[in-house]
Design an enzyme around this catalytic site. Structure first.
Site, PDB file in Angstrom:
ATOM      1  N   THR A 278     -19.435  10.801   6.227  1.00 20.89           N
ATOM      2  CA  THR A 278     -18.123  11.211   5.724  1.00 20.89           C
ATOM      3  C   THR A 278     -18.246  12.121   4.503  1.00 20.89           C
ATOM      4  O   THR A 278     -17.628  13.173   4.456  1.00 20.89           O
ATOM      5  CB  THR A 278     -17.344   9.948   5.322  1.00 20.89           C
ATOM      6  OG1 THR A 278     -18.203   9.129   4.521  1.00 20.89           O
ATOM      7  CG2 THR A 278     -16.899   9.158   6.539  1.00 20.89           C
ATOM      8  N   PHE A 403      -8.513   8.407   3.365  1.00 25.41           N
ATOM      9  CA  PHE A 403      -9.287   7.213   3.041  1.00 25.41           C
ATOM     10  C   PHE A 403      -8.681   5.963   3.667  1.00 25.41           C
ATOM     11  O   PHE A 403      -8.965   4.835   3.244  1.00 25.41           O
ATOM     12  CB  PHE A 403      -9.414   7.056   1.525  1.00 25.41           C
ATOM     13  CG  PHE A 403     -10.303   8.102   0.890  1.00 25.41           C
ATOM     14  CD1 PHE A 403     -11.684   8.040   1.013  1.00 25.41           C
ATOM     15  CD2 PHE A 403      -9.754   9.174   0.194  1.00 25.41           C
ATOM     16  CE1 PHE A 403     -12.512   9.011   0.446  1.00 25.41           C
ATOM     17  CE2 PHE A 403     -10.564  10.151  -0.383  1.00 25.41           C
ATOM     18  CZ  PHE A 403     -11.952  10.075  -0.256  1.00 25.41           C
ATOM     19  N   CYS A 410     -10.548   2.711   2.122  1.00 27.81           N
ATOM     20  CA  CYS A 410     -11.933   2.919   1.701  1.00 27.81           C
ATOM     21  C   CYS A 410     -12.200   2.363   0.312  1.00 27.81           C
ATOM     22  O   CYS A 410     -11.557   2.761  -0.657  1.00 27.81           O
ATOM     23  CB  CYS A 410     -12.211   4.420   1.710  1.00 27.81           C
ATOM     24  SG  CYS A 410     -13.880   4.842   1.239  1.00 27.81           S
TER      25      CYS A 410
HETATM   26 MN1  MNH Z   1     -15.105   4.918   3.324  1.00 29.06          MN
HETATM   27  C1  MNH Z   1     -13.346   2.446   4.909  1.00 29.06           C
HETATM   28  C2  MNH Z   1     -13.007   7.264   4.632  1.00 29.06           C
HETATM   29  C3  MNH Z   1     -16.870   7.375   1.745  1.00 29.06           C
HETATM   30  C4  MNH Z   1     -17.311   2.586   2.146  1.00 29.06           C
HETATM   31  N1  MNH Z   1     -13.507   4.875   4.564  1.00 29.06           N
HETATM   32  C5  MNH Z   1     -12.912   3.741   5.101  1.00 29.06           C
HETATM   33  C6  MNH Z   1     -11.754   4.135   5.862  1.00 29.06           C
HETATM   34  C7  MNH Z   1     -11.681   5.500   5.783  1.00 29.06           C
HETATM   35  C8  MNH Z   1     -12.765   5.950   4.964  1.00 29.06           C
HETATM   36  C9  MNH Z   1     -10.641   6.380   6.447  1.00 29.06           C
HETATM   37  C10 MNH Z   1     -10.833   3.216   6.656  1.00 29.06           C
HETATM   38  C11 MNH Z   1     -11.226   3.248   8.099  1.00 29.06           C
HETATM   39  C12 MNH Z   1     -10.262   2.530   9.010  1.00 29.06           C
HETATM   40  O1  MNH Z   1      -9.105   2.316   8.680  1.00 29.06           O
HETATM   41  O2  MNH Z   1     -10.711   2.163  10.115  1.00 29.06           O
HETATM   42  N2  MNH Z   1     -14.993   6.946   3.248  1.00 29.06           N
HETATM   43  C13 MNH Z   1     -14.036   7.717   3.827  1.00 29.06           C
HETATM   44  C14 MNH Z   1     -14.233   9.099   3.470  1.00 29.06           C
HETATM   45  C15 MNH Z   1     -15.345   9.122   2.639  1.00 29.06           C
HETATM   46  C16 MNH Z   1     -15.804   7.766   2.500  1.00 29.06           C
HETATM   47  C17 MNH Z   1     -13.384  10.248   3.951  1.00 29.06           C
HETATM   48  C18 MNH Z   1     -16.009  10.269   1.965  1.00 29.06           C
HETATM   49  C19 MNH Z   1     -15.471  11.447   1.771  1.00 29.06           C
HETATM   50  N3  MNH Z   1     -16.818   4.984   2.183  1.00 29.06           N
HETATM   51  C20 MNH Z   1     -17.342   6.085   1.575  1.00 29.06           C
HETATM   52  C21 MNH Z   1     -18.462   5.689   0.757  1.00 29.06           C
HETATM   53  C22 MNH Z   1     -18.590   4.339   0.881  1.00 29.06           C
HETATM   54  C23 MNH Z   1     -17.550   3.898   1.769  1.00 29.06           C
HETATM   55  C24 MNH Z   1     -19.306   6.645  -0.058  1.00 29.06           C
HETATM   56  C25 MNH Z   1     -19.580   3.409   0.235  1.00 29.06           C
HETATM   57  C26 MNH Z   1     -20.083   3.601  -0.943  1.00 29.06           C
HETATM   58  N4  MNH Z   1     -15.303   2.903   3.519  1.00 29.06           N
HETATM   59  C27 MNH Z   1     -16.291   2.143   2.940  1.00 29.06           C
HETATM   60  C28 MNH Z   1     -16.082   0.752   3.292  1.00 29.06           C
HETATM   61  C29 MNH Z   1     -14.941   0.702   4.104  1.00 29.06           C
HETATM   62  C30 MNH Z   1     -14.468   2.089   4.215  1.00 29.06           C
HETATM   63  C31 MNH Z   1     -16.950  -0.400   2.834  1.00 29.06           C
HETATM   64  C32 MNH Z   1     -14.304  -0.517   4.747  1.00 29.06           C
HETATM   65  C33 MNH Z   1     -13.300  -1.120   3.775  1.00 29.06           C
HETATM   66  C34 MNH Z   1     -12.645  -2.370   4.339  1.00 29.06           C
HETATM   67  O3  MNH Z   1     -12.141  -2.347   5.462  1.00 29.06           O
HETATM   68  O4  MNH Z   1     -12.626  -3.360   3.622  1.00 29.06           O
END
Ligand code: MNH
Length: 461
Positions: A278, A403, A410
């Site tokens: 991502t 996000f 996220c």
């Molecule tokens: Mn991230 C959930 C987008 C970077 C850790 N992330 C999500 C979701 C999105 C998302 C959209 C929800 C997905 C869903 O509804 O099914 N995340 C991003 C984007 C970036 C990103 C666009 C970067 C740009 N994410 C990161 C990073 C980390 C991370 C870096 C870790 C350090 N994300 C997560 C985690 C979840 C998540 C953990 C799940 C959270 C949960 O459901 O409790």
């Protein structure tokens, strides 16, 4: 349920053929997501459409802000898993990203890991983020040919999350090819998307692919289990304050429960999965935009020069790079790197006038939501100033969801934005760059620019 709701089978969408579903309308060099985004404008009137994948999935896709407002109401709709996320769950299990909301392990991990994302912790990760960014810059200074942007951004984000998350150094910039673990992860992620276009009846014939998926999964588990075992053998006083230490030492404040080793393994893989493609995609799309938008590059650079000067970035100075951050936000509007959010109604419900039974997955096609002309004028124009505070306040909160939504959104958002802002600022401070062509999108699980190469020149200052 409302009795005047329309039957789901009457929802508009491209034709559905035997065996292949809507495949002819989902095919294309840029992959299924881009094909769906191409179809979306036809269905703005209803705000939803449905397709059928050859694999037998029949996603309902919400594309308008007005209809999305309903499905983002967490009392009515909850995150669920469908399509690629179900395959990813085969190696991230009940980790945060692929847990069902009603799985107790989601609540435990959510509470134990939240402190790992505090501002204080971000301050701690910053030096490691900086070290990895410097490795990128060093490799770009030495470049004698145009650089492969997606590959380099992938190295950057993977090394960053693995060092900050669990103290493991892949040293990607020193290796000629991606580390075998990362190749396994990449293949497993790609398999999650490729399965969509495999006719359900033929799936059992893909034995080699299945076996490779099993091998890749085993290889990932082995490396992660090794990292966990090594941490446990290290005296506690030497443990770094990272996600792994948190998980191994902190009990859930609510239940008093410690996380199981199996669940910790899944969380480590989750961080790798959720935290690298991502952010790598975000940085790559943004670099392409800056390479082809001289006016914007010049504005961003002026801001970086004024705020950072020649100094090392700190959390405080990075947070002052407001145009740089708005540029990242605008990138995520046009090219959201998590392309679909999937929810299901808690009880029988209605979406855009259609009856949707409890538990039936409904996807929000984020790139289409982010182009809804009712909310986003001249939606195809890249304009970071859409994210000036006043403009943002004037919009529905359902209009922009890169996000995700609500309690399942996220947790790594601030981590990602700090990491991306730092890398972008350091790159524009030092280099001028031109792209090898117009933007094309790769059919990967998380969309990325296809074949993007930048020709670099050290900036004259
Ligand atoms: Mn991230 C959930 C987008 C970077 C850790 N992330 C999500 C979701 C999105 C998302 C959209 C929800 C997905 C869903 O509804 O099914 N995340 C991003 C984007 C970036 C990103 C666009 C970067 C740009 N994410 C990161 C990073 C980390 C991370 C870096 C870790 C350090 N994300 C997560 C985690 C979840 C998540 C953990 C799940 C959270 C949960 O459901 O409790």
């Amino acid at each position: 349920m409302r009795t005047d709701a329309l039957d789901l089978s009457t929802m508009p969408g491209p034709p559905v053929l035997p065996l292949v579903g809507s495949a002819p309308w989902l095919a294309g060099r840029e992959g299924v997501i881009q094909a769906l985004l191409g179809l979306a404008p036809k269905y703005r009137q209803t705000g939803v459409f449905r397709v059928a994948t050859p694999s037998g999935d029949a996603p309902i896709l919400v594309i308008n802000v007005a209809q999305a407002e309903a499905v983002f109401d967490e009392r009515r709709f909850q995150k669920t898993l469908d399509g690629p996320l179900l395959t990813i769950r085969e190696f991230t299990g009940d980790g945060l990203f692929t847990a069902y909301s009603n799985e107790p392990s989601w609540g435990v991990a959510h509470r134990v890991l939240s402190p790992g994302f505090s501002s204080e912790q971000m301050e701690r990760y910053l030096p490691a983020m900086h070290v990895v960014s410097e490795q990128l810059l060093a490799s770009w200074r030495k470049a004698t040919a145009p650089v492969d942007v997606v590959s380099d951004m992938t190295k950057l984000t993977l090394d960053t999350i693995s060092v900050c998350g669990f103290g493991y150094e892949f040293k990607s910039f020193e290796l000629p090819a991606l580390h075998p673990f990362l190749q396994a992860l990449g293949r497993a992620l790609q398999e999650s998307t490729d399965r969509l276009s495999r006719p359900a009846l033929l799936a059992p014939l893909f034995r080699g692919t299945l076996r490779r998926f099993e091998d890749d999964r085993r290889q990932m588990f082995e490396l992660v289990d090794g990292v966990i075992a090594r941490r446990k053998q290290t005296p506690r006083t030497e443990w770094p304050k990272d996600f792994l230490s948190l998980m191994l030492s902190e009990a859930d404040p609510k239940t008093g429960q410690l996380m199981s080793d199996e669940n910790i393994r899944y969380q480590v893989l989750t961080f790798l999965v959720a935290g690298h493609e991502t952010t790598a995609g975000l940085l790559s799309f943004t670099l392409h935009q800056l390479a082809t938008n001289a006016a914007l590059l010049s504005r961003v650079r002026t801001e970086v020069d004024e705020v950072l000067g020649d100094g090392a970035p700190t959390r405080a100075t990075l947070l002052k790079l407001s145009l740089t951050m708005r540029t990242l936000s605008e990138s995520l509007r046009l090219w959201p790197t998590v392309p679909v959010l999937t929810v299901a109604p808690v009880e029988d419900d209605v979406v855009a006038g259609f009856a949707v039974p409890a538990g039936r997955p409904v996807g929000v096609l984020v790139g289409a939501l982010h182009r809804d002309p009712a909310v986003w004028p001249n939606a195809e124009v890249f304009d970071p100033d859409r994210f000036l505070p006043e403009a943002s306040r004037a919009r529905s909160t359902a209009a922009y969801k890169p996000f995700g939504n609500g309690s399942r959104s996220c947790t790594g958002r601030m981590f990602a934005l700090l990491e991306a802002t730092m890398a972008l600022a350091l790159v524009v401070r030092e280099f001028d760059f031109t792209a090898n062509g117009p933007l094309a999108i790769a059919p990967t699980t998380s969309p990325k620019p296809a074949g993007l190469r930048l020709t670099l020149r050290r900036r004259a200052r």
